[in-house]
Scaffold this active site. Structure first.
Site, mmCIF file in Angstrom:
data_model
loop_
_atom_site.group_PDB
_atom_site.id
_atom_site.type_symbol
_atom_site.label_atom_id
_atom_site.label_comp_id
_atom_site.label_asym_id
_atom_site.label_seq_id
_atom_site.Cartn_x
_atom_site.Cartn_y
_atom_site.Cartn_z
ATOM 1 C CB SER A 124 6.967 -96.449 29.566
ATOM 2 O OG SER A 124 7.020 -97.043 28.311
ATOM 3 C CG HIS A 145 4.849 -95.095 33.503
ATOM 4 N ND1 HIS A 145 6.169 -95.129 33.885
ATOM 5 C CD2 HIS A 145 4.692 -96.098 32.596
ATOM 6 C CE1 HIS A 145 6.783 -96.102 33.239
ATOM 7 N NE2 HIS A 145 5.908 -96.707 32.456
ATOM 8 C CD GLU A 157 7.555 -93.472 37.026
ATOM 9 O OE1 GLU A 157 8.692 -93.509 37.501
ATOM 10 O OE2 GLU A 157 7.327 -93.543 35.795
ATOM 11 C CG ASN A 195 11.598 -96.847 32.682
ATOM 12 O OD1 ASN A 195 11.870 -97.891 33.269
ATOM 13 N ND2 ASN A 195 10.496 -96.715 31.960
HETATM 14 P P1 NAI Z 1 0.032 -104.000 23.875
HETATM 15 O O1 NAI Z 1 0.565 -104.091 22.514
HETATM 16 O O2 NAI Z 1 -0.020 -105.213 24.743
HETATM 17 O O3 NAI Z 1 -1.445 -103.397 23.835
HETATM 18 C C1 NAI Z 1 -1.781 -102.256 23.104
HETATM 19 C C2 NAI Z 1 -3.233 -102.385 22.707
HETATM 20 O O4 NAI Z 1 -3.646 -101.150 22.157
HETATM 21 C C3 NAI Z 1 -3.475 -103.445 21.646
HETATM 22 O O5 NAI Z 1 -4.530 -104.290 22.077
HETATM 23 C C4 NAI Z 1 -3.867 -102.636 20.411
HETATM 24 O O6 NAI Z 1 -4.811 -103.302 19.609
HETATM 25 C C5 NAI Z 1 -4.439 -101.398 21.025
HETATM 26 N N1 NAI Z 1 -4.401 -100.212 20.195
HETATM 27 C C6 NAI Z 1 -3.388 -99.781 19.404
HETATM 28 N N2 NAI Z 1 -3.713 -98.612 18.837
HETATM 29 C C7 NAI Z 1 -4.957 -98.294 19.270
HETATM 30 C C8 NAI Z 1 -5.824 -97.206 19.059
HETATM 31 N N3 NAI Z 1 -5.493 -96.197 18.271
HETATM 32 N N4 NAI Z 1 -7.015 -97.213 19.695
HETATM 33 C C9 NAI Z 1 -7.372 -98.215 20.495
HETATM 34 N N5 NAI Z 1 -6.593 -99.278 20.736
HETATM 35 C C10 NAI Z 1 -5.395 -99.309 20.136
HETATM 36 O O7 NAI Z 1 0.865 -102.827 24.593
HETATM 37 P P2 NAI Z 1 1.170 -102.608 26.128
HETATM 38 O O8 NAI Z 1 2.421 -103.311 26.470
HETATM 39 O O9 NAI Z 1 -0.043 -102.864 26.920
HETATM 40 O O10 NAI Z 1 1.525 -101.052 26.154
HETATM 41 C C11 NAI Z 1 0.539 -100.074 26.056
HETATM 42 C C12 NAI Z 1 1.104 -98.735 26.509
HETATM 43 O O11 NAI Z 1 1.602 -98.872 27.842
HETATM 44 C C13 NAI Z 1 2.258 -98.203 25.690
HETATM 45 O O12 NAI Z 1 2.183 -96.803 25.673
HETATM 46 C C14 NAI Z 1 3.470 -98.655 26.474
HETATM 47 O O13 NAI Z 1 4.598 -97.869 26.257
HETATM 48 C C15 NAI Z 1 2.969 -98.482 27.899
HETATM 49 N N6 NAI Z 1 3.637 -99.291 28.893
HETATM 50 C C16 NAI Z 1 3.949 -100.604 28.667
HETATM 51 C C17 NAI Z 1 4.595 -101.352 29.622
HETATM 52 C C18 NAI Z 1 4.929 -102.784 29.384
HETATM 53 O O14 NAI Z 1 5.748 -103.340 30.160
HETATM 54 N N7 NAI Z 1 4.363 -103.457 28.409
HETATM 55 C C19 NAI Z 1 4.962 -100.758 30.913
HETATM 56 C C20 NAI Z 1 4.525 -99.412 31.088
HETATM 57 C C21 NAI Z 1 3.915 -98.702 30.097
#
Ligand code: NAI
Length: 507
Positions: A124, A145, A157, A195
């Protein structure tokens, strides 16, 4: 190339947290085979189980058949090794928001998947171009996104980085549609569309608070009840959490090389330092008890004395509306060319403050009260005093404006009241996104209504309120403040002068 309609489509989802599991759910429901991988042991299993629980809930509510739920679950496969992603037609990553970690993942994936496999990032705040830069084939990398919660936020997006090949954008658009989401295409710029477009609401509200124009709860009331936002900016900041909102504000501001339109506020930084994070900490701008916001009662309107009322407005329709309010309340309009010595001077300016308006009209600032009619006289009305408006005249105006039962907010002097300022800012930023060719006018409006839940997209909203009016609001605030954050986008000022819709693309 990726054939999105292929019945045998296989999609890898790496990172199965809140976003990854949502994307996997959509894909499985759309008939796509999904391979789930997470570097944390058991995380992918947990994600699969949580999607299963969602399907159960949907089945119980009758929104999904038991058969469809079973079939969708059978399409979700947990894999223990990244190498099991070989053979995927596309991989979407939703791992930690860290450029180095995402780059390393994509570099490893290039050694696993076939040469035709599309690689997408759900980032994001990072640049898709930068994530792709260390890939052997950056042309296959695009941004995809989603918003949280993924199944309910029906927009995604699609971002093309500097080296993304055209087929990638096309494939992601088609995939979004197969998943039941509205794709919006954005150039790889800070904040993409949502955003970026969302910067105006909170920053301008904070500016209004910082200038002492109105309390946070009054700003929320005005923007909810006059402008029609579902939530006020301070309720929204509390919901998102200041620990999330403030860094995003700072990051977008810095990424745009300190664009004054996005200038964050010390108010948030200080509250963040104090631990007033919002709902999650029990106190932000509002206080929360068991997760419920403790209401801040609106101040009671005073009983003011009846007086003759002299009216002036920047728009003829507003003058008529004020005269109707005076007549309906049984008060006497003062129809003189100049106000009589005992008259209340009620003015309805566009962009200017009450002081400037009184001085320009050469009426007595001690008897002047300004009313915001941008959203019409039927909704909550905003009354604004000059620094020297006498309390008796102020109270008369408040009594008159609430005589028919309409709620009234009282604010201190401000060029553009609250609604005019915030709406002009939101529309202006939307216009500048179009001006910078970050996205098409239709996609900007779709992204904002679906991604931010605003009642209208900024361009359609600007059309409804009048581009000429909003342009005038910005010019007046810019002239009064000297602050370049209020300079009108050329997209807005040109279309306002030409008298055409803000949705008019360049020919
Ligand atoms: P989260 O922390 O809930 O989940 C991330 C997951 O990725 C975790 O289960 C973690 O164990 C895993 N992980 C971390 N490094 C890893 C790797 N090298 N290989 C495999 N798995 C790995 O995070 P979330 O909120 O789901 O965000 C994920 C992505 O989505 C980020 O890039 C974030 O910026 C983006 N995003 C998040 C939003 C939100 O509201 N939470 C909205 C839009 C985008």
């Amino acid at each position: 190339m990726l054939d999105v309609d292929d019945a045998g489509l296989v999609l890898g989802v790496v990172g199965t947290g809140v976003m990854g599991r949502g994307i996997a759910q959509l894909a499985a429901q759309a008939g796509i085979t999904v391979r789930l991988f997470d570097s944390r042991p058991l995380a992918a299993e947990e994600a699969r189980a949580s999607v299963g629980a969602t399907f159960d809930a949907l089945t119980t509510k009758g929104r999904m058949s038991a058969e469809a739920a079973r079939a969708a679950m059978a399409r979700l496969h947990v894999v223990a090794q990244e190498s099991a992603l070989a053979g995927c037609h596309g991989v979407v990553e939703a791992i930690v928001e860290d450029l180095r970690v995402k780059r390393e993942l994509f570099t490893r994936l290039e050694g696993i998947v076939g040469p035709e496999c599309l690689l997408a990032t759900n980032t994001s705040s990072l640049s898709v171009t930068a994530i792709a830069a260390t890939c052997e084939r950056p042309g296959r990398v695009g941004g995809f996104h989603f918003f949280n919660p993924v199944p309910l936020m029906k927009v995604v997006e699609v971002i093309e980085g500097a080296r993304t090949e055209p087929w990638v954008g096309e494939a992601l658009v088609a995939l979004a549609k197969r998943l039941g989401h509205r794709p919006v295409r954005a150039a790889d710029t800070p904040g993409f569309i949502v955003n970026h477009a969302g910067r105006g609401f909170g920053t301008e509200a904070l500016r209004i608070l910082q200038e002492g124009v109105a309390s946070f709860d009054e700003v929320d009331r005005i923007l909810r009840e006059s402008a029609g936002f579902r939530m006020g900016p301070f309720e929204l900041l509390d919901l998102t959490g200041l620990d999330v909102s403030h860094p995003v504000m700072e990051s977008v501001y810095e990424q745009f090389y300190q664009e004054p339109r996005f200038r964050p506020s010390y108010v948030l930084r200080q509250r963040l330092a104090a631990g007033l994070l919002g709902r999650k900490s029990g106190r932000g701008f509002y206080s929360y008890e068991e997760g419920r916001q403790r209401p801040v009662p609106a101040p009671r309107g005073p009983e003011g004395e009846r007086r003759p009322v002299w009216v002036a407005a920047d728009e003829p329709a507003w003058r008529d509306a004020l005269v109707s309010i005076v007549r309906a309340a049984g008060w006497f309009p003062d129809g003189g060319a100049r106000p009589s010595p005992e008259s209340l001077c009620l003015v309805a300016p566009l962009g200017r403050d009450a002081t400037t308006t009184a001085l320009a009209l050469e009426v007595d600032p001690e008897r002047t009260v300004a009313v915001d009619l941008l959203f019409g006289p039927e909704r909550r009305r905003t009354a604004m005093t000059t620094p020297v408006t006498r309390p008796g005249f102020r109270d008369s105006a408040l009594s008159l404006l609430s005589a028919d039962g309409t709620a009234v907010s009282r604010i201190h002097d401000s060029s553009g009241f609250v609604s005019q300022r915030v709406l002009a800012t939101v529309v202006n930023i939307g216009c500048d996104i179009a001006q910078q060719r970050i996205a098409s006018p239709e996609d900007i409006d779709a992204a904002v209504t679906l991604g931010l839940g605003y009642p209208r997209g900024p361009l359609a909203w600007g059309d409804a309120l009048g581009p000429r009016r909003l342009s005038k609001v910005l010019e007046a605030i810019h002239a009064a403040s000297g602050d370049p954050r209020y300079r009108a986008s050329p997209w807005l000022s040109r279309r306002a002068r030409l008298g055409v819709s803000l949705l008019t693309p360049e020919s």
